[in-house]
Design a protein around this motif. Structure first.
Motif, mmCIF file in Angstrom:
data_model
loop_
_atom_site.group_PDB
_atom_site.id
_atom_site.type_symbol
_atom_site.label_atom_id
_atom_site.label_comp_id
_atom_site.label_asym_id
_atom_site.label_seq_id
_atom_site.Cartn_x
_atom_site.Cartn_y
_atom_site.Cartn_z
ATOM 1 N N PHE A 41 0.698 30.549 42.024
ATOM 2 C CA PHE A 41 0.827 31.965 41.676
ATOM 3 C C PHE A 41 1.480 32.181 40.309
ATOM 4 C CE2 PHE A 41 4.983 30.969 43.287
ATOM 5 C CZ PHE A 41 5.841 31.769 42.552
ATOM 6 N N ALA A 42 2.189 31.191 39.797
ATOM 7 C CA ALA A 42 2.990 31.379 38.586
ATOM 8 C C ALA A 42 2.450 30.637 37.364
ATOM 9 C CB ALA A 42 4.428 30.951 38.859
ATOM 10 N N VAL A 43 1.256 30.053 37.488
ATOM 11 C CA VAL A 43 0.626 29.354 36.365
ATOM 12 C C VAL A 43 -0.817 29.842 36.237
ATOM 13 C CG1 VAL A 43 2.082 27.296 36.548
ATOM 14 C CG2 VAL A 43 -0.064 27.393 37.818
ATOM 15 N N SER A 44 -1.461 29.536 35.122
ATOM 16 C CA SER A 44 -2.854 29.963 34.927
ATOM 17 C C SER A 44 -3.831 29.129 35.745
ATOM 18 C CB SER A 44 -3.231 29.875 33.450
ATOM 19 O OG SER A 44 -2.486 30.800 32.706
ATOM 20 N N LEU A 109 9.031 23.882 30.866
ATOM 21 C CA LEU A 109 7.821 23.938 30.045
ATOM 22 C C LEU A 109 7.334 25.345 29.730
ATOM 23 C CD1 LEU A 109 5.592 21.223 31.801
ATOM 24 C CD2 LEU A 109 6.905 20.964 29.684
ATOM 25 N N SER A 110 7.631 26.311 30.606
ATOM 26 C CA SER A 110 6.919 27.583 30.529
ATOM 27 C C SER A 110 7.800 28.803 30.777
ATOM 28 C CB SER A 110 5.782 27.564 31.559
ATOM 29 O OG SER A 110 5.162 28.813 31.662
ATOM 30 N N PRO A 111 8.077 29.578 29.725
ATOM 31 C CA PRO A 111 8.780 30.851 29.929
ATOM 32 C C PRO A 111 7.985 31.799 30.841
ATOM 33 C CG PRO A 111 8.772 30.264 27.605
ATOM 34 C CD PRO A 111 7.866 29.295 28.310
ATOM 35 N N GLY A 112 6.661 31.741 30.769
ATOM 36 C CA GLY A 112 5.817 32.573 31.629
ATOM 37 C C GLY A 112 5.985 32.222 33.096
ATOM 38 N N TYR A 113 6.172 30.939 33.386
ATOM 39 C CA TYR A 113 6.436 30.515 34.760
ATOM 40 C C TYR A 113 7.762 31.098 35.232
ATOM 41 C CZ TYR A 113 8.298 27.789 38.551
ATOM 42 O OH TYR A 113 8.897 27.437 39.736
ATOM 43 N N ARG A 114 8.798 30.984 34.392
ATOM 44 C CA ARG A 114 10.122 31.515 34.762
ATOM 45 C C ARG A 114 10.040 32.999 35.082
ATOM 46 N NH1 ARG A 114 11.941 28.080 30.691
ATOM 47 N NH2 ARG A 114 11.970 29.747 29.149
ATOM 48 N N ASN A 119 9.986 37.313 39.017
ATOM 49 C CA ASN A 119 9.378 38.545 39.538
ATOM 50 C C ASN A 119 9.001 38.400 41.011
ATOM 51 O OD1 ASN A 119 9.654 39.888 37.109
ATOM 52 N ND2 ASN A 119 7.581 39.394 36.423
ATOM 53 N N ALA A 120 8.453 37.251 41.385
ATOM 54 C CA ALA A 120 8.090 37.018 42.785
ATOM 55 C C ALA A 120 9.333 37.024 43.667
ATOM 56 C CB ALA A 120 7.341 35.696 42.926
ATOM 57 N N LEU A 121 10.407 36.448 43.169
ATOM 58 C CA LEU A 121 11.662 36.433 43.920
ATOM 59 C C LEU A 121 12.204 37.847 44.105
ATOM 60 C CD1 LEU A 121 13.831 34.698 45.257
ATOM 61 C CD2 LEU A 121 14.920 34.467 43.027
ATOM 62 N N LEU A 122 12.169 38.642 43.055
ATOM 63 C CA LEU A 122 12.628 40.034 43.153
ATOM 64 C C LEU A 122 11.788 40.832 44.151
ATOM 65 C CD1 LEU A 122 13.442 40.927 39.435
ATOM 66 C CD2 LEU A 122 15.049 40.729 41.341
ATOM 67 N N GLN A 123 10.478 40.637 44.122
ATOM 68 C CA GLN A 123 9.603 41.343 45.064
ATOM 69 C C GLN A 123 9.917 40.954 46.502
ATOM 70 O OE1 GLN A 123 5.625 40.466 43.777
ATOM 71 N NE2 GLN A 123 5.756 41.799 41.982
ATOM 72 N N ARG A 127 11.278 43.401 49.538
ATOM 73 C CA ARG A 127 10.640 43.510 50.865
ATOM 74 C C ARG A 127 11.653 43.254 51.971
ATOM 75 N NH1 ARG A 127 6.259 40.816 48.384
ATOM 76 N NH2 ARG A 127 6.884 38.853 49.324
ATOM 77 N N LEU A 128 12.504 42.254 51.774
ATOM 78 C CA LEU A 128 13.535 41.966 52.775
ATOM 79 C C LEU A 128 14.494 43.142 52.918
ATOM 80 C CD1 LEU A 128 14.395 38.240 51.992
ATOM 81 C CD2 LEU A 128 13.281 39.130 54.046
#
Length: 133
Positions: A41-44, A109-114, A119-123, A127-128
């Motif tokens: 989900f976090a890479v291309s 390796l990837s700022p986009g991954y971070r 963002n996934a963690l915040l979402q 939800r919790l």
């Protein structure tokens, strides 16, 4: 490591628990598939290499970061490391360190991954929070 299942319940135990219980070596091909499923989900793009031979002791994973950088990763019991800067290509002269987790490796390796992981963690936390109220 203590295992919380009996031998007759092995089908209900996790893969790691079965390996410990049975004294088996992990199949790195299965581990590689799990790694891919965890962070896809976090890479291309990310997939287990079909061109490089994998086995019980080593597997190769191709990953393209959100920035468009491509890497070939080696997965062994020691962890993951970059072995090439293109898909399905191992550069024996490349010297890189092992990372214990795919999260650590991609974080380096990837700022986009971070950003995607954060963002996934915040979402998930949102939800919790909503489900808890």
């Amino acid at each position: 490591m203590e295992v919380d299942c009996k031998p007759e319940d092995l089908s209900k135990c996790s893969y790691d628990e079965r390996c410990v219980e049975l004294g088996e070596v992990k199949d790195m091909r299965l581990e590689a598939e799990a790694v891919v499923n965890d962070v896809l989900f976090a890479v291309s793009d990310m997939h287990v290499s079909h061109n490089l031979s994998s086995g019980l002791d080593v597997a190769y994973i191709n990953v393209e970061t959100r920035e468009g950088n491509r890497y070939c990763l080696e997965l062994t019991e020691a962890g993951l490391k970059v072995v090439g800067h293109t898909f399905d290509k191992v550069n024996d002269g490349l010297s890189s360190q092992y990372h214990e987790t795919v999260y650590s490796l991609l974080d380096s390796l990837s700022p986009g991954y971070r950003e995607a992981f954060g963002n996934a963690l915040l979402q998930r936390l949102e939800r919790l929070k909503q489900n808890g109220q």
